[in-house]
Structures are given as structure tokens and as C-alpha cells.
Design a protein around this motif. Structure first.
Motif, PDB file in Angstrom:
ATOM      1  N   LEU A  69      28.480  44.593 -29.956  1.00  0.00           N
ATOM      2  CA  LEU A  69      27.184  43.964 -29.711  1.00  0.00           C
ATOM      3  C   LEU A  69      27.238  42.496 -30.104  1.00  0.00           C
ATOM      4  O   LEU A  69      27.638  42.157 -31.219  1.00  0.00           O
ATOM      5  CB  LEU A  69      26.086  44.680 -30.504  1.00  0.00           C
ATOM      6  N   PHE A  70      26.833  41.633 -29.176  1.00  0.00           N
ATOM      7  CA  PHE A  70      26.746  40.194 -29.422  1.00  0.00           C
ATOM      8  C   PHE A  70      25.274  39.841 -29.615  1.00  0.00           C
ATOM      9  O   PHE A  70      24.430  40.219 -28.790  1.00  0.00           O
ATOM     10  CB  PHE A  70      27.313  39.404 -28.246  1.00  0.00           C
ATOM     11  N   THR A  71      24.971  39.120 -30.684  1.00  0.00           N
ATOM     12  CA  THR A  71      23.588  38.759 -30.980  1.00  0.00           C
ATOM     13  C   THR A  71      23.463  37.256 -31.182  1.00  0.00           C
ATOM     14  O   THR A  71      24.449  36.562 -31.430  1.00  0.00           O
ATOM     15  CB  THR A  71      23.076  39.467 -32.248  1.00  0.00           C
ATOM     16  N   THR A  72      22.228  36.765 -31.098  1.00  0.00           N
ATOM     17  CA  THR A  72      21.929  35.376 -31.444  1.00  0.00           C
ATOM     18  C   THR A  72      20.869  35.350 -32.534  1.00  0.00           C
ATOM     19  O   THR A  72      20.083  36.290 -32.678  1.00  0.00           O
ATOM     20  CB  THR A  72      21.421  34.581 -30.222  1.00  0.00           C
ATOM     21  N   ARG A  73      20.867  34.260 -33.289  1.00  0.00           N
ATOM     22  CA  ARG A  73      19.847  34.091 -34.327  1.00  0.00           C
ATOM     23  C   ARG A  73      18.528  33.612 -33.742  1.00  0.00           C
ATOM     24  O   ARG A  73      17.464  33.839 -34.317  1.00  0.00           O
ATOM     25  CB  ARG A  73      20.347  33.085 -35.376  1.00  0.00           C
ATOM     26  N   ASN A  74      18.610  32.905 -32.616  1.00  0.00           N
ATOM     27  CA  ASN A  74      17.422  32.374 -31.955  1.00  0.00           C
ATOM     28  C   ASN A  74      17.430  32.802 -30.497  1.00  0.00           C
ATOM     29  O   ASN A  74      18.486  32.919 -29.883  1.00  0.00           O
ATOM     30  CB  ASN A  74      17.386  30.842 -32.030  1.00  0.00           C
ATOM     31  N   GLU A  78      17.912  39.241 -35.829  1.00  0.00           N
ATOM     32  CA  GLU A  78      18.785  38.798 -34.750  1.00  0.00           C
ATOM     33  C   GLU A  78      18.317  39.372 -33.429  1.00  0.00           C
ATOM     34  O   GLU A  78      17.560  40.349 -33.392  1.00  0.00           O
ATOM     35  CB  GLU A  78      20.231  39.203 -35.044  1.00  0.00           C
ATOM     36  N   TYR A  79      18.778  38.758 -32.351  1.00  0.00           N
ATOM     37  CA  TYR A  79      18.393  39.181 -31.005  1.00  0.00           C
ATOM     38  C   TYR A  79      19.601  39.780 -30.275  1.00  0.00           C
ATOM     39  O   TYR A  79      20.570  39.055 -29.998  1.00  0.00           O
ATOM     40  CB  TYR A  79      17.858  37.991 -30.204  1.00  0.00           C
ATOM     41  N   PRO A  80      19.585  41.073 -29.974  1.00  0.00           N
ATOM     42  CA  PRO A  80      20.668  41.647 -29.173  1.00  0.00           C
ATOM     43  C   PRO A  80      20.732  40.955 -27.817  1.00  0.00           C
ATOM     44  O   PRO A  80      19.720  40.840 -27.120  1.00  0.00           O
ATOM     45  CB  PRO A  80      20.261  43.113 -29.027  1.00  0.00           C
ATOM     46  N   ALA A  81      21.925  40.505 -27.450  1.00  0.00           N
ATOM     47  CA  ALA A  81      22.065  39.731 -26.214  1.00  0.00           C
ATOM     48  C   ALA A  81      22.989  40.386 -25.200  1.00  0.00           C
ATOM     49  O   ALA A  81      22.658  40.470 -24.023  1.00  0.00           O
ATOM     50  CB  ALA A  81      22.569  38.321 -26.544  1.00  0.00           C
TER      51      ALA A  81
END
Length: 321
Positions: free
Chosen positions: A237-242, A294-297
Motif C-alpha cells: 500500500l502506497f500512501t500520502t500524508r496530504n 495518511e491517505y491510501p493512494a
């Protein structure tokens, strides 16, 4: 800067992955300034499955990473700037000290492999080395072994995503619009989801449409995805902070580097972004995985599988403005 060098780099850039293989990018060459500008192509947006254009901008980031690797093969370093609305400017600088990056030759080898894998599990030492792949700021990468509690949680969210998406007429219409049903259809468009990528035979288009559309329902989608998930070694899983365009593009660069590294090691991967695309599921999955900040991307499964046919790309002239 030679125009042929720029065109060569763009030829490599467009080999990046994109949602439904829409190839949602446009390039402007500024030869006299040693620059390339990269724009999102509004005509290639997936308005149903990618409502906020997150996956589109991640794809642009993947293309930028390919551009960077291709530049290294020609002796160029680059400086990247990104506007808030997603226009990317790449400045090239030639130097005798720039050497070809080890991942450059993997660009043409990389492919999304949607097949059922052979069930083999990646060695722990390999997983540790993958975790060392460099990440950009505001991005994280998480890996979970098949059978772990987190893996099972994610699998459940994937199936729930199928239930929601495959009951949506709008989703199925958009997906169908990007399926290429036989060889002539694929060669005509040079984009979209080729019948070969699904392992389908080269039937007449009317027949392929009837067959493939019969699979576009929650039961059949979950039946197939269960087999694919069970055959895989890990979820990643790749996530972003924003939840921002700049972070999505930068994440795309990390993602492409990661995918090319998988390719270099003979590891297959495929996207299972359903729980990232359905907002309530994305929020719920992040909470279940203790990633609430975090936001799952992007979600992929990895493992070992036989090579599949490659997706075609549009001619370079089609992406130049």
C-alpha cells in the motif's frame, strides 16, 4: 539540447502505467531552454473511478520518473518543479558525471500482470531490500504478507470495493469504454485495457463484448479477485500524508521506481485500487490499518507469475503539444 534526445526521453516516459491505460499526459518541448512541460490531458480523465484525479496525477509522476531515468542514459540530470494545478516543468542539465541509472533498462520490461500468480512467497530478505527503496517526502510504503491480519483486512476491502463499483452503471460504462475487445480494436486505439491483458482470446468484437461484459458483476469480479489475491505473496500500500496534487505526483515517482525495482527482480505485480477509489472504504481501511493520518493512494499485489502481453502506447506525435 538535441530534439532527438528529448523525443527519446518522452518515448520512455509514456511507458509509465496509468489507470485503464488511458495515457493521460501531454508534453510540450522547449528545446531552446532544455525543458519539457508535462500537462494532464483532460480528455483522458476517468471521471467516475478517479473523481479527484489522484490516479491521473500519480501516473504523471510515474512518467516523470521514467523521464528522469531516460535522461540519465543521455548524460542529463534534471530539476522538477510542480504547480499546484499539476503542471510539471522539467529542466535538463548535461554533465559528464551523470551515468545511466541501473533501472533505466527496466522501463521497457515493466508490465502490469493481472494473471493468477503461482503462490510462491517472497523471501524476507527480498522484502527488507524493497523497503529500502527511496521514498519522497510525504509518501509511505507498507507491505503485508499473505495470511497476516492486515492482508486479510485489505482483501476484504478489495471485495467490498468490487461490490460497490460493479453495481454502478456509471462505473461499468466507463470501464467498458476503455476495454479493447480484440486485436484489431487494440491496434486501432493503442490505449485502454487490451483483451490480451485479461488473458482473453482474439474473438470477433461482438462476441468478446458479450463475454467480457458478462463478467462485469460483483460475483464474477470477486470470484476472480479471490483467486488472484490468494495466489499473491504480499499486498503493498502506497500512501500520502496530504491529499494534494503535488504529493500525488511525487508519490508517482516513488511508485514507478518501486515497480521498476520489482521488474528487475522478476516480481510480478497488479493494481487492486478498489478500496482506495471508494472514499468510505479508503477512510475505513486507513482506520483499520492504524493509518488514520495518511491517505491510501495505490494498492498492489505482488508475487511470481508468467509474463503477459504488453499494453500498447500511442505514437509520440499524439502526446506532443
Amino acid at each position: 539540447m538535441k530534439r532527438n534526445d528529448l523525443l527519446f526521453m518522452i518515448e520512455q516516459a509514456v511507458k509509465a502505467p496509468s489507470g485503464h491505460n488511458t495515457q493521460p499526459w501531454l508534453f510540450r518541448l522547449l528545446e531552446n531552454e532544455d525543458k519539457v512541460e508535462l500537462y494532464p490531458n483532460a480528455d483522458k480523465e476517468l471521471k467516475v473511478v478517479d473523481t479527484d484525479r489522484r490516479e491521473l496525477f500519480i501516473s504523471l509522476g510515474c512518467a516523470v520518473e521514467n523521464l528522469s531515468l531516460a535522461a540519465s542514459s543521455k548524460g542529463y540530470s534534471l530539476d522538477v518543479s510542480i504547480t499546484e494545478d499539476g503542471v510539471i516543468t522539467v529542466q535538463f542539465t548535461f554533465s559528464d558525471s551523470v551515468k545511466e541509472h541501473a533501472l533505466f533498462k527496466q522501463i521497457g520490461e515493466r508490465q502490469t500482470n493481472r494473471s493468477v500468480y503461482n503462490g510462491s512467497v517472497l523471501k524476507e530478505s527480498l522484502i527488507y531490500s524493497l523497503q529500502e527503496i527511496g521514498k519522497v517526502d510525504n509518501a509511505n510504503v507498507y507491505m503485508w504478507l499473505n495470511g497476516s491480519p492486515e492482508f486479510c483486512v485489505i482483501a476484504d476491502y478489495v471485495l467490498r470495493g468490487n461490490e460497490i463499483q460493479m453495481k454502478s452503471k456509471e462505473f461499468k460504462k466507463e470501464l467498458s469504454d476503455w476495454i479493447r475487445y480484440n486485436r484489431s480494436h487494440t491496434l486501432q486505439t493503442r490505449d485502454g485495457l487490451s483483451y490480451e491483458a485479461f488473458g482473453a482470446p482474439d474473438f470477433p468484437r461482438w462476441m468478446s463484448e458479450l463475454i467480457m461484459k458478462s463478467f462485469l458483476n460483483p460475483f464474477m469480479q470477486n470470484k476472480g479477485d479471490k483467486k488472484k489475491i490468494q495466489s499473491s505473496s504480499h499486498f503493498i500500500l502506497f500512501t500520502t500524508r496530504n491529499d494534494s496534487v503535488v504529493d500525488w505526483i511525487n508519490l508517482g515517482r516513488t511508485l514507478e521506481r518501486f515497480l521498476l525495482e520489482l521488474t528487475s527482480r522478476g516480481i510480478a505485480y497488479a493494481f487492486l485500487n478498489q478500496p482506495c477509489e471508494v472514499k468510505p472504504l479508503s477512510v475505513g481501511m486507513a482506520r483499520s490499518l492504524l493509518l488514520e493520518k495518511e491517505y491510501p493512494a495505490i494498492l498492489i499485489r505482488i508475487g511470481y507469475g508468467k509474463k503477459m502481453p504488453y499494453s500498447l502506447r500511442k505514437p509520440i506525435d499524439d502526446v506532443l503539444i
